[in-house]
Design a protein around this motif. Structure first.
Motif, mmCIF file in Angstrom:
data_model
loop_
_atom_site.group_PDB
_atom_site.id
_atom_site.type_symbol
_atom_site.label_atom_id
_atom_site.label_comp_id
_atom_site.label_asym_id
_atom_site.label_seq_id
_atom_site.Cartn_x
_atom_site.Cartn_y
_atom_site.Cartn_z
ATOM 1 N N SER A 221 0.823 -1.205 0.000
ATOM 2 C CA SER A 221 0.000 0.000 0.000
ATOM 3 C C SER A 221 0.861 1.260 0.000
ATOM 4 O O SER A 221 1.882 1.331 0.673
ATOM 5 C CB SER A 221 -0.915 0.006 1.231
ATOM 6 O OG SER A 221 -1.614 1.230 1.331
ATOM 7 N N LYS A 222 0.407 2.247 -0.728
ATOM 8 C CA LYS A 222 1.044 3.574 -0.738
ATOM 9 C C LYS A 222 0.147 4.622 -0.078
ATOM 10 O O LYS A 222 0.402 5.827 -0.184
ATOM 11 C CB LYS A 222 1.373 3.981 -2.171
ATOM 12 C CG LYS A 222 2.488 3.137 -2.798
ATOM 13 C CD LYS A 222 2.775 3.575 -4.214
ATOM 14 C CE LYS A 222 4.018 2.885 -4.780
ATOM 15 N NZ LYS A 222 3.896 1.426 -4.812
ATOM 16 N N VAL A 223 -0.926 4.147 0.599
ATOM 17 C CA VAL A 223 -1.861 5.076 1.259
ATOM 18 C C VAL A 223 -2.198 4.556 2.657
ATOM 19 O O VAL A 223 -2.052 3.371 2.955
ATOM 20 C CB VAL A 223 -3.165 5.232 0.439
ATOM 21 C CG1 VAL A 223 -2.871 5.785 -0.938
ATOM 22 C CG2 VAL A 223 -3.917 3.903 0.336
ATOM 23 N N ASN A 224 -2.664 5.486 3.501
ATOM 24 C CA ASN A 224 -3.246 5.144 4.800
ATOM 25 C C ASN A 224 -4.748 5.330 4.705
ATOM 26 O O ASN A 224 -5.227 6.248 4.037
ATOM 27 C CB ASN A 224 -2.711 6.061 5.909
ATOM 28 C CG ASN A 224 -1.230 5.861 6.164
ATOM 29 O OD1 ASN A 224 -0.739 4.737 6.217
ATOM 30 N ND2 ASN A 224 -0.500 6.958 6.337
ATOM 31 N N GLY A 225 -5.512 4.476 5.370
ATOM 32 C CA GLY A 225 -6.960 4.666 5.368
ATOM 33 C C GLY A 225 -7.699 3.446 5.867
ATOM 34 O O GLY A 225 -7.103 2.469 6.329
ATOM 35 N N THR A 226 -9.015 3.525 5.776
ATOM 36 C CA THR A 226 -9.900 2.426 6.163
ATOM 37 C C THR A 226 -10.563 1.883 4.910
ATOM 38 O O THR A 226 -11.111 2.655 4.107
ATOM 39 C CB THR A 226 -10.975 2.914 7.150
ATOM 40 O OG1 THR A 226 -10.339 3.458 8.308
ATOM 41 C CG2 THR A 226 -11.882 1.770 7.572
ATOM 42 N N VAL A 227 -10.532 0.584 4.728
ATOM 43 C CA VAL A 227 -11.054 -0.039 3.508
ATOM 44 C C VAL A 227 -12.568 0.145 3.449
ATOM 45 O O VAL A 227 -13.290 -0.218 4.387
ATOM 46 C CB VAL A 227 -10.700 -1.538 3.460
ATOM 47 C CG1 VAL A 227 -11.312 -2.198 2.234
ATOM 48 C CG2 VAL A 227 -9.194 -1.719 3.462
ATOM 49 N N SER A 228 -13.046 0.714 2.345
ATOM 50 C CA SER A 228 -14.482 0.918 2.158
ATOM 51 C C SER A 228 -15.069 -0.005 1.093
ATOM 52 O O SER A 228 -16.287 -0.204 1.046
ATOM 53 C CB SER A 228 -14.764 2.375 1.779
ATOM 54 O OG SER A 228 -14.087 2.720 0.575
ATOM 55 N N ASP A 229 -14.225 -0.576 0.245
ATOM 56 C CA ASP A 229 -14.723 -1.476 -0.806
ATOM 57 C C ASP A 229 -13.577 -2.347 -1.321
ATOM 58 O O ASP A 229 -12.453 -1.857 -1.488
ATOM 59 C CB ASP A 229 -15.330 -0.670 -1.960
ATOM 60 C CG ASP A 229 -15.898 -1.574 -3.043
ATOM 61 O OD1 ASP A 229 -16.655 -2.491 -2.705
ATOM 62 O OD2 ASP A 229 -15.564 -1.368 -4.234
ATOM 63 N N ILE A 230 -13.855 -3.623 -1.534
ATOM 64 C CA ILE A 230 -12.888 -4.539 -2.152
ATOM 65 C C ILE A 230 -13.513 -5.039 -3.442
ATOM 66 O O ILE A 230 -14.578 -5.672 -3.434
ATOM 67 C CB ILE A 230 -12.550 -5.717 -1.212
ATOM 68 C CG1 ILE A 230 -11.933 -5.185 0.090
ATOM 69 C CG2 ILE A 230 -11.598 -6.692 -1.897
ATOM 70 C CD1 ILE A 230 -11.648 -6.262 1.122
ATOM 71 N N ALA A 231 -12.866 -4.750 -4.568
ATOM 72 C CA ALA A 231 -13.485 -4.970 -5.872
ATOM 73 C C ALA A 231 -13.136 -6.305 -6.509
ATOM 74 O O ALA A 231 -13.759 -6.679 -7.510
ATOM 75 C CB ALA A 231 -13.092 -3.830 -6.823
ATOM 76 N N ILE A 232 -12.152 -7.033 -5.995
ATOM 77 C CA ILE A 232 -11.719 -8.283 -6.647
ATOM 78 C C ILE A 232 -11.604 -9.414 -5.622
ATOM 79 O O ILE A 232 -11.690 -9.190 -4.405
ATOM 80 C CB ILE A 232 -10.381 -8.086 -7.396
ATOM 81 C CG1 ILE A 232 -9.324 -7.398 -6.491
ATOM 82 C CG2 ILE A 232 -10.579 -7.223 -8.632
ATOM 83 C CD1 ILE A 232 -8.471 -8.320 -5.722
ATOM 84 N N HIS A 233 -11.395 -10.615 -6.133
ATOM 85 C CA HIS A 233 -11.208 -11.794 -5.297
ATOM 86 C C HIS A 233 -9.932 -12.505 -5.736
ATOM 87 O O HIS A 233 -9.401 -12.262 -6.836
ATOM 88 C CB HIS A 233 -12.393 -12.761 -5.429
ATOM 89 C CG HIS A 233 -13.717 -12.160 -5.093
ATOM 90 N ND1 HIS A 233 -14.475 -11.473 -6.009
ATOM 91 C CD2 HIS A 233 -14.411 -12.141 -3.919
ATOM 92 C CE1 HIS A 233 -15.590 -11.057 -5.432
ATOM 93 N NE2 HIS A 233 -15.571 -11.439 -4.158
ATOM 94 N N GLU A 234 -9.447 -13.388 -4.911
ATOM 95 C CA GLU A 234 -8.277 -14.189 -5.285
ATOM 96 C C GLU A 234 -8.611 -15.026 -6.524
ATOM 97 O O GLU A 234 -9.686 -15.622 -6.616
ATOM 98 C CB GLU A 234 -7.869 -15.098 -4.125
ATOM 99 C CG GLU A 234 -7.235 -14.343 -2.975
ATOM 100 C CD GLU A 234 -6.760 -15.280 -1.871
ATOM 101 O OE1 GLU A 234 -7.045 -16.491 -1.965
ATOM 102 O OE2 GLU A 234 -6.118 -14.797 -0.911
ATOM 103 N N GLY A 235 -7.693 -15.048 -7.461
ATOM 104 C CA GLY A 235 -7.907 -15.795 -8.699
ATOM 105 C C GLY A 235 -8.430 -14.954 -9.843
ATOM 106 O O GLY A 235 -8.429 -15.409 -10.995
#
Length: 404
Positions: A221-235
């Protein structure tokens, strides 16, 4: 003669009973003193349920939160009783303080708003190069991430080729050393490409020292913050520029409210306002008018107003209800936040933070007020430090110790 003997015998028996009674009384007194001295000087309570009082650490039986330790000091006189908490206990309990000063206690306009995230602080981590997501290290919305934290690992043919190109350029520089070829420029060009595709300087140095490529590369990561959305999955396969996850900063938040068109002229950008939160026991913070929409809503003909507020302790959360107080009449007076006042049958009371860091209760006489501040006529002076939130926790401890 026999009568005299009987009288003497009775006197001796009475004397023995008195001596025995005194002895028993002294013995009981001596045993009671250590018991009084052994009385606990602290107890454990819950910041959300102050009615809980335990003599040992653990979790709250109601909500499961970790109990905080409250130390008892003082002589027992409620007027001079002090409560001492450590810095970590104060933070865990959510106790906040502020300096007593002059504030506007005149009439105010009260708006109802909602806490929202500051979109200007939102960030997005996107794929720098096409490839397949091998592993996700951040898996849940609401998780905090920091600069330098591993986010995901990726297998990328393009990235693998760039690594090989980098190692080949360094190898040629060592072996061939052709004066007509600028190997340093070649290396710098490939280094720049690797940095653009997500590698950091430490990974490039490691690649150079090992002289070996890796099938997968970890992206940090190049940022600090709180995750609001995860757009992908493993694979999943990603293309360049595809969103991986989004973050939002919660250190500063927005309060959004709506005004009728006729009221919008009373507010302008950079005006300071008071914002209170019913979910935080009426805690008041200073906010600044950051935006007044110049356009009306097509349907309701209302104007959006946006207030920026700090959230240094992280207690304010998006979605909370907020009341925005904007003064329409100036009446400056010595005042404390409304949340500082504890009303009771014996009058109003506030809790003061002493110079030694302890807390003391103080009875006050109050005057006029509004949604944000209440005038204090007596009992407190300018410059003193008053508890502005969770004062009921300190009051609960006082009642527990002194019996009200």
């Amino acid at each position: 003669m026999n009568n005299i003997k009987r009288i003497n015998l009775k006197r001796i028996c009475a004397l023995l009973i008195i001596v025995l009674s005194v002895s028993i009384f002294n013995s009981c007194k001596q045993k009671a003193e250590p018991a009084a001295k052994a009385k606990s000087k602290f107890y454990y309570t819950c910041s959300m349920h102050p009615q809980i009082h335990e003599d040992h650490p653990g979790n709250c039986p109601i909500c499961g939160m970790k109990l905080i330790k409250v130390e008892l000091t003082g002589s027992g006189n409620s007027a001079t009783e002090k409560i001492t908490l450590t810095a970590s206990q104060i933070q865990l309990a959510g106790i906040t303080v502020d300096t007593v000063r002059e504030e506007n206690t005149g009439g105010e306009k009260l708006l109802t708003g909602t806490v929202a995230t500051d979109e200007s602080k939102a960030e997005e981590i996107s794929a720098r190069v096409a490839g397949r997501i091998q592993r996700l290290f951040v898996r849940s919305v609401g998780e905090k991430i920091t600069i330098g934290q591993a986010v995901y690992s990726i297998y990328s043919e393009d990235l693998l080729s760039a690594e090989k190109e980098y190692l080949l350029a360094r190898q040629q520089q060592k072996v061939l050393n052709n004066p007509d070829v600028d190997y340093e420029a070649m290396i710098k060009t490939v280094e720049h490409k690797l940095l653009l595709w997500g590698l950091n300087s430490a990974q490039i140095i490691n690649l150079s020292s090992l002289s070996k490529t890796s099938a997968t590369v970890t992206i940090y990561s190049k940022v600090n913050g709180t995750v609001s959305d995860i757009a992908i999955h493993e694979g999943d396969y990603v293309t360049e520029g595809m969103a991986i996850l989004k973050t939002q900063g919660l250190a500063n938040l927005w309060i959004e409210a709506q005004l009728y068109a006729g009221e919008s002229g009373n507010y302008k950008e950079n005006d300071m306002v008071n914002v209170s939160f019913p979910d935080l026991n009426g805690q008041v913070v200073k906010g600044k008018v950051e935006f007044v929409n110049p356009e009306l809503s097509d349907e309701s003909k209302v104007v959006l107003i946006r207030i920026a507020v700090p959230n240094t302790q992280g207690l304010i959360r998006p979605g909370m209800l907020a009341y925005i107080s904007i003064g329409n009449g100036k009446q400056n007076a010595v005042a404390v936040p409304t949340s500082s006042i504890l009303a009771g049958g014996k009058g109003n009371k506030v809790w003061i933070k002493n110079r030694d860091g302890s807390f003391s209760g103080r009875k006050v006489n109050t005057g006029a007020g509004n949604g944000g501040y209440v005038q204090v006529l007596s009992g407190i002076s300018l410059g003193e430090i008053v508890v502005t939130s969770r004062a009921y926790l300190l009051e609960s401890e006082s009642i527990f110790k002194n019996g009200g």
